[in-house]
Structures are given as C-alpha cells and as structure tokens.
Scaffold this motif. Structure first.
Motif, PDB file in Angstrom:
ATOM      1  N   GLN A  26      44.567  35.337  32.654  1.00 25.66           N
ATOM      2  CA  GLN A  26      44.367  35.610  34.072  1.00 25.66           C
ATOM      3  C   GLN A  26      43.351  36.743  34.262  1.00 25.66           C
ATOM      4  OE1 GLN A  26      47.656  37.445  36.089  1.00 25.66           O
ATOM      5  NE2 GLN A  26      47.011  36.663  38.083  1.00 25.66           N
ATOM      6  N   SER A  27      43.507  37.807  33.503  1.00 24.60           N
ATOM      7  CA  SER A  27      42.596  38.956  33.603  1.00 24.60           C
ATOM      8  C   SER A  27      41.164  38.569  33.256  1.00 24.60           C
ATOM      9  CB  SER A  27      43.051  40.083  32.678  1.00 24.60           C
ATOM     10  OG  SER A  27      44.292  40.579  33.078  1.00 24.60           O
ATOM     11  N   GLU A  28      41.007  37.792  32.193  1.00 25.95           N
ATOM     12  CA  GLU A  28      39.664  37.388  31.776  1.00 25.95           C
ATOM     13  C   GLU A  28      38.992  36.503  32.823  1.00 25.95           C
ATOM     14  OE1 GLU A  28      37.760  38.378  29.129  1.00 25.95           O
ATOM     15  OE2 GLU A  28      39.371  39.842  28.926  1.00 25.95           O
ATOM     16  N   LEU A  29      39.747  35.573  33.400  1.00 29.30           N
ATOM     17  CA  LEU A  29      39.176  34.711  34.427  1.00 29.30           C
ATOM     18  C   LEU A  29      38.847  35.511  35.690  1.00 29.30           C
ATOM     19  CD1 LEU A  29      41.351  31.528  33.929  1.00 29.30           C
ATOM     20  CD2 LEU A  29      38.893  31.720  33.553  1.00 29.30           C
ATOM     21  N   ALA A  30      39.713  36.452  36.051  1.00 35.03           N
ATOM     22  CA  ALA A  30      39.445  37.313  37.208  1.00 35.03           C
ATOM     23  C   ALA A  30      38.211  38.174  36.952  1.00 35.03           C
ATOM     24  CB  ALA A  30      40.661  38.183  37.516  1.00 35.03           C
ATOM     25  N   ARG A  31      38.079  38.675  35.748  1.00 30.01           N
ATOM     26  CA  ARG A  31      36.903  39.468  35.396  1.00 30.01           C
ATOM     27  C   ARG A  31      35.638  38.622  35.501  1.00 30.01           C
ATOM     28  NH1 ARG A  31      37.939  41.605  30.101  1.00 30.01           N
ATOM     29  NH2 ARG A  31      39.356  42.984  31.169  1.00 30.01           N
ATOM     30  N   GLY A  32      35.772  37.333  35.234  1.00 32.94           N
ATOM     31  CA  GLY A  32      34.642  36.421  35.365  1.00 32.94           C
ATOM     32  C   GLY A  32      34.326  36.065  36.808  1.00 32.94           C
ATOM     33  N   GLY A  33      35.178  36.525  37.732  1.00 39.15           N
ATOM     34  CA  GLY A  33      34.909  36.314  39.143  1.00 39.15           C
ATOM     35  C   GLY A  33      35.726  35.227  39.805  1.00 39.15           C
ATOM     36  N   TYR A  34      36.582  34.555  39.053  1.00 35.52           N
ATOM     37  CA  TYR A  34      37.385  33.475  39.625  1.00 35.52           C
ATOM     38  C   TYR A  34      38.538  34.017  40.470  1.00 35.52           C
ATOM     39  CZ  TYR A  34      34.979  30.275  36.514  1.00 35.52           C
ATOM     40  OH  TYR A  34      34.018  29.541  35.885  1.00 35.52           O
ATOM     41  N   ASP A  35      38.876  33.279  41.521  1.00 31.61           N
ATOM     42  CA  ASP A  35      40.061  33.541  42.331  1.00 31.61           C
ATOM     43  C   ASP A  35      41.201  32.820  41.615  1.00 31.61           C
ATOM     44  OD1 ASP A  35      41.953  33.887  44.348  1.00 31.61           O
ATOM     45  OD2 ASP A  35      41.147  32.267  45.578  1.00 31.61           O
ATOM     46  N   ILE A  36      42.071  33.568  40.939  1.00 35.74           N
ATOM     47  CA  ILE A  36      43.064  32.953  40.059  1.00 35.74           C
ATOM     48  C   ILE A  36      44.479  33.371  40.420  1.00 35.74           C
ATOM     49  CG2 ILE A  36      42.681  34.746  38.313  1.00 35.74           C
ATOM     50  CD1 ILE A  36      43.403  32.448  36.246  1.00 35.74           C
ATOM     51  N   ASP A  37      45.374  32.379  40.382  1.00 27.86           N
ATOM     52  CA  ASP A  37      46.808  32.611  40.566  1.00 27.86           C
ATOM     53  C   ASP A  37      47.517  32.190  39.284  1.00 27.86           C
ATOM     54  OD1 ASP A  37      46.850  33.461  43.347  1.00 27.86           O
ATOM     55  OD2 ASP A  37      46.335  31.392  43.850  1.00 27.86           O
ATOM     56  N   LEU A  38      48.347  33.082  38.765  1.00 31.93           N
ATOM     57  CA  LEU A  38      49.125  32.809  37.558  1.00 31.93           C
ATOM     58  C   LEU A  38      50.555  32.488  37.957  1.00 31.93           C
ATOM     59  CD1 LEU A  38      49.655  32.852  34.465  1.00 31.93           C
ATOM     60  CD2 LEU A  38      50.028  35.321  34.683  1.00 31.93           C
ATOM     61  N   PHE A  39      51.080  31.410  37.417  1.00 28.41           N
ATOM     62  CA  PHE A  39      52.464  31.003  37.654  1.00 28.41           C
ATOM     63  C   PHE A  39      53.159  30.821  36.317  1.00 28.41           C
ATOM     64  CE2 PHE A  39      49.898  29.516  41.155  1.00 28.41           C
ATOM     65  CZ  PHE A  39      50.606  29.998  42.242  1.00 28.41           C
ATOM     66  N   THR A  40      54.401  31.242  36.255  1.00 24.48           N
ATOM     67  CA  THR A  40      55.174  31.063  35.029  1.00 24.48           C
ATOM     68  C   THR A  40      56.222  29.965  35.188  1.00 24.48           C
ATOM     69  OG1 THR A  40      56.691  32.826  35.679  1.00 24.48           O
ATOM     70  CG2 THR A  40      54.842  33.438  34.241  1.00 24.48           C
ATOM     71  N   ASP A  41      56.331  29.410  36.402  1.00 27.16           N
ATOM     72  CA  ASP A  41      57.267  28.302  36.580  1.00 27.16           C
ATOM     73  C   ASP A  41      56.609  27.186  37.388  1.00 27.16           C
ATOM     74  OD1 ASP A  41      58.650  28.386  39.571  1.00 27.16           O
ATOM     75  OD2 ASP A  41      57.906  30.335  38.885  1.00 27.16           O
ATOM     76  N   GLU A  42      57.001  25.990  37.055  1.00 28.37           N
ATOM     77  CA  GLU A  42      56.426  24.770  37.606  1.00 28.37           C
ATOM     78  C   GLU A  42      56.570  24.689  39.135  1.00 28.37           C
ATOM     79  OE1 GLU A  42      57.751  20.163  37.136  1.00 28.37           O
ATOM     80  OE2 GLU A  42      57.868  21.413  35.357  1.00 28.37           O
TER      81      GLU A  42
END
Length: 76
Positions: A26-42
């Motif tokens: 998540q951190s790496e994708l955010a650092r790349g500029g992406y709007d990212i949401d991390l989920f741990t459950d389906e």
C-alpha cells in the motif's frame, strides 16, 4: 505528463491478508501516486467496490473466504 501525475488518476483496491506485506505494498503504491485502499477482509473490499469501482483490483486469494468466481460474480 509524469507517471505520478497519471497514477493519481487511478484508484486501486488491494485485498491482502493482515500483516506488514500488505501495508508495505500500500505504501509503495501510494508513494507512486496511486489512490489506494487496503482491505484485509473480503466484505469490506466488496462494499467499497459497490460504492465506487476501482480502476485496478489486486486480490490475494488467501484473503478470500469464498471462491474467486463467487467474488467476481458479486462484483458484476
């Protein structure tokens, strides 16, 4: 246009089991500029998809409680 400017136009949903690896991704994708949401459950991930479909979906099958085909069917 720079990659980071282009990446900011894309939303990403990441379904990953709890732990440092998902947070790091998540951190790496955010650092790349992406709007990212991390989920741990389906269920949380599917609720987010129902509200606003992402451009990119990353699923770790170990995170699924149902079959992949059932999850994809629910997304449609």
């Amino acid at each position: 246009m720079k990659n980071k400017d282009l990446a900011s136009q894309f939303s990403v949903c990441l379904l990953h089991p709890p732990g440092d690896e998902g947070i790091h991704l998540q951190s790496e994708l955010a650092r790349g500029g992406y709007d990212i949401d991390l989920f741990t459950d389906e269920e949380s991930c599917l609720r987010r998809i129902e509200k606003k479909s992402p451009h990119i979906l990353v699923l770790y099958t170990q995170s699924l409680k149902t079959s992949l085909s059932d999850v994809i069917e629910r997304m449609m």
